[in-house]
Scaffold this motif. Structure first.
Motif, short mmCIF file in Angstrom:
data_model
loop_
_atom_site.label_atom_id
_atom_site.label_comp_id
_atom_site.label_asym_id
_atom_site.label_seq_id
_atom_site.Cartn_x
_atom_site.Cartn_y
_atom_site.Cartn_z
N LEU A 92 0.81 -4.34 -6.37
CA LEU A 92 0.11 -3.19 -6.95
C LEU A 92 1.06 -2.36 -7.81
CD1 LEU A 92 -1.78 -1.88 -3.77
CD2 LEU A 92 -2.60 -3.51 -5.47
N PRO A 93 0.54 -1.64 -8.79
CA PRO A 93 1.40 -0.76 -9.57
C PRO A 93 2.10 0.30 -8.71
CG PRO A 93 -0.71 -1.06 -10.67
CD PRO A 93 -0.85 -1.69 -9.31
N VAL A 94 1.52 0.63 -7.56
CA VAL A 94 2.07 1.69 -6.71
C VAL A 94 2.98 1.15 -5.61
CG1 VAL A 94 0.10 3.20 -7.13
CG2 VAL A 94 0.04 1.63 -5.18
N SER A 95 3.22 -0.16 -5.56
CA SER A 95 4.00 -0.74 -4.47
C SER A 95 5.49 -0.50 -4.59
CB SER A 95 3.74 -2.25 -4.39
OG SER A 95 2.38 -2.54 -4.19
N ASN A 96 5.96 -0.17 -5.76
CA ASN A 96 7.39 -0.06 -6.00
C ASN A 96 7.61 0.87 -7.18
OD1 ASN A 96 10.16 -0.52 -6.44
ND2 ASN A 96 10.00 -2.69 -5.98
N ILE A 135 0.82 -1.22 0.00
CA ILE A 135 0.00 0.00 0.00
C ILE A 135 0.85 1.27 0.00
CG2 ILE A 135 -1.73 1.31 1.29
CD1 ILE A 135 -2.72 -1.42 2.37
N LEU A 136 1.89 1.31 0.86
CA LEU A 136 2.69 2.53 1.01
C LEU A 136 4.05 2.44 0.36
CD1 LEU A 136 1.87 3.56 4.69
CD2 LEU A 136 1.16 4.71 2.59
N SER A 137 4.34 1.36 -0.30
CA SER A 137 5.59 1.12 -1.03
C SER A 137 6.67 0.59 -0.11
CB SER A 137 6.10 2.37 -1.76
OG SER A 137 6.87 3.19 -0.92
N LEU A 138 7.68 0.00 -0.72
CA LEU A 138 8.74 -0.68 0.01
C LEU A 138 9.56 0.26 0.89
CD1 LEU A 138 11.53 -1.68 -2.57
CD2 LEU A 138 9.96 0.23 -2.82
N ASP A 139 9.66 1.53 0.54
CA ASP A 139 10.44 2.45 1.35
C ASP A 139 9.85 2.62 2.74
OD1 ASP A 139 12.46 3.38 -0.68
OD2 ASP A 139 10.63 3.95 -1.72
N ALA A 140 8.52 2.61 2.83
CA ALA A 140 7.88 2.72 4.14
C ALA A 140 8.21 1.52 5.01
CB ALA A 140 6.36 2.84 3.96
N THR A 141 8.33 0.37 4.39
CA THR A 141 8.64 -0.85 5.16
C THR A 141 10.05 -0.81 5.73
OG1 THR A 141 7.10 -2.17 3.87
CG2 THR A 141 8.82 -3.37 5.06
N VAL A 185 13.20 -8.63 11.78
CA VAL A 185 13.89 -7.57 11.05
C VAL A 185 14.24 -8.02 9.63
CG1 VAL A 185 16.02 -6.23 10.98
CG2 VAL A 185 14.77 -6.46 13.13
N TYR A 186 14.71 -9.27 9.49
CA TYR A 186 15.01 -9.79 8.16
C TYR A 186 13.73 -9.94 7.32
CZ TYR A 186 19.97 -10.79 8.90
OH TYR A 186 21.32 -10.67 9.10
N ALA A 187 12.61 -10.20 7.98
CA ALA A 187 11.34 -10.28 7.25
C ALA A 187 11.01 -8.95 6.60
CB ALA A 187 10.22 -10.69 8.20
N CYS A 188 11.28 -7.85 7.31
CA CYS A 188 11.03 -6.52 6.72
C CYS A 188 11.87 -6.30 5.48
CB CYS A 188 11.32 -5.44 7.76
SG CYS A 188 10.14 -5.36 9.13
N ALA A 189 13.15 -6.70 5.55
CA ALA A 189 14.03 -6.53 4.39
C ALA A 189 13.55 -7.33 3.19
CB ALA A 189 15.46 -6.94 4.76
N HIS A 190 13.21 -8.59 3.42
CA HIS A 190 12.80 -9.45 2.31
C HIS A 190 11.47 -9.02 1.71
CE1 HIS A 190 15.38 -13.18 1.85
NE2 HIS A 190 16.07 -12.39 2.64
N LEU A 191 10.50 -8.72 2.57
CA LEU A 191 9.18 -8.38 2.06
C LEU A 191 9.12 -6.99 1.44
CD1 LEU A 191 6.90 -10.03 4.75
CD2 LEU A 191 7.48 -10.85 2.48
N ALA A 192 10.04 -6.12 1.83
CA ALA A 192 10.12 -4.83 1.15
C ALA A 192 10.38 -5.02 -0.33
CB ALA A 192 11.22 -3.98 1.77
N ASN A 193 11.12 -6.06 -0.68
CA ASN A 193 11.36 -6.36 -2.09
C ASN A 193 10.30 -7.30 -2.66
OD1 ASN A 193 13.83 -4.88 -2.49
ND2 ASN A 193 14.87 -6.42 -1.25
#
Length: 358
Positions: free
Chosen positions: A101-105, A58-64, A87-95
């Motif tokens: 969504l078209p707006v996710s990245n 929803i807010l894109s990977l940078d927010a994560t 913490v590693y989950a945040c890194a992986h799921l950010a990618n």
């Protein structure tokens, strides 16, 4: 220039993510994770996966990486649980969770116009690959970090935070606006900008931020960097890599073709970073590529970077967010286990989805 609306959206969504943080959305989310897991580390990991996947989509990977990661770290620490898995989950799921969504990245935004798909059509085709990727990553994480996820005694959360209802409603309406705005030919950037304006005016009026932060948090330097990168990459693509990649990239959407497209994209992302890789590949594919091939390329540039630090700007930001550097060995071992498996499975899921849609 064609890239300007994309950069406008990038600035708006970065500002919107910051303002959501100012309104306490991420602190509230961390508080809810702490309460809902009942001190169970495996449950906290599952909930963190859900939170990171949702925030990324929803807010894109940078927010994560920038806003959610510190909250997840603080949540695990407050519960006296090992923070590594979460913490590693945040890194992986950010990618890997940025494919929905078209707006996710930013990579998705750059490719969306060329895809010829609607917002809903893009999301429908990427939903199954997204779910498959998250499910496989979760399974690997539960096995890889099994020692960290053993049950143990944990303290109760120290406080209960009130729900930031206004901000959550604005974010929900923003997401709905992304979905329906295309029907009225309204660019996602305008919708994100309106949401940021609403939260921004409110935050300034309440004294939570200074007016100048509405400019600085939109990351104008990053937008200028991406604009300059696009100009440089166009020249590089035309004179250096274009011919080689045109020979490698398929034009049809058979399963083997899609696997090749995803693999080439993942390899290029880890060689030059996923943002320039996306710009190069879009230049090579031309203005009207087969949507299936384009989506396979996006799977490659979004999931592929989990195998190395250099694959994605998000991973580099994630490293800077942490109070001490993560383990080189752990990061790359986890990437080697998850990335090929998830990329192959997601590509197969995309192929199945294309067959059903066709």
């Amino acid at each position: 220039m064609e890239i300007l609306p994309t950069l406008g959206f990038l600035a708006a969504i970065l500002l919107l993510s910051f303002l959501a943080s100012v309104d306490g959305v991420f602190s509230w989310l961390g508080n809810r994770l702490a309460e809902a897991c009942h001190g169970r580390p495996r449950r906290l990991l599952v909930l963190t996966f859900a939170a990171a996947a949702g925030v990324t989509a929803i807010l894109s990977l940078d927010a994560t990486v920038v806003l959610l990661t510190p909250v997840v770290l603080a949540t695990a620490t407050s519960l006296e649980l090992p923070a590594r898995p979460h913490v590693y989950a945040c890194a992986h799921l950010a990618n890997s969770a940025s494919t929905l969504l078209p707006v996710s990245n930013l990579t998705n935004l750059l490719a969306f116009a060329a895809s010829g798909l609607t917002f809903a059509g893009f999301t429908a085709l990427m939903a199954l690959p997204w779910l498959v990727t998250i499910g496989l990553e979760l399974a690997v994480f539960l096995w890889f970090f099994k020692a960290d996820l053993r049950p143990r005694e944990t303290p109760e959360p120290r406080q209960h935070l009130e729900t930031p209802t206004f901000a959550l409603v604005v974010l929900g309406l923003t997401l709905a606006g992304f979905a329906v705005g295309q029907l009225g030919h309204v660019e996602p950037g305008w919708i994100a900008a309106l949401a940021a304006l609403i939260l921004g005016v409110r935050a300034v009026a309440q004294g939570k931020i200074r007016p100048w932060q509405l400019v600085t948090e939109a990351a104008p330097q990053l937008c200028l960097f991406v604009l300059g990168l696009a100009v440089v990459v166009e020249a590089v693509s035309e004179h250096v890599l274009g011919g080689v990649l045109r020979d490698l990239l398929p034009t049809s959407t058979g399963l083997v073709d899609l696997l090749v497209a995803a693999g080439v994209a993942a390899l290029l992302a880890n060689l030059v970073n996923n943002l320039p890789a996306t710009l190069i590949l879009l230049s090579v594919l031309g203005p009207h590529p087969a949507p299936g091939v384009l989506l396979a390329v996006l799977l490659g540039v979004n999931i592929g970077p989990n195998v190395s630090y250099l694959g994605s700007l998000a991973t580099l930001l994630w490293r800077r967010t942490l109070p001490k550097p993560p383990s080189f060995k752990t990061f790359h071992a986890l990437g080697a286990l998850t990335t090929p498996l998830c990329l192959a499975a997601a590509t197969v899921a995309l192929w199945l989805g294309l067959g059903l849609a066709g």
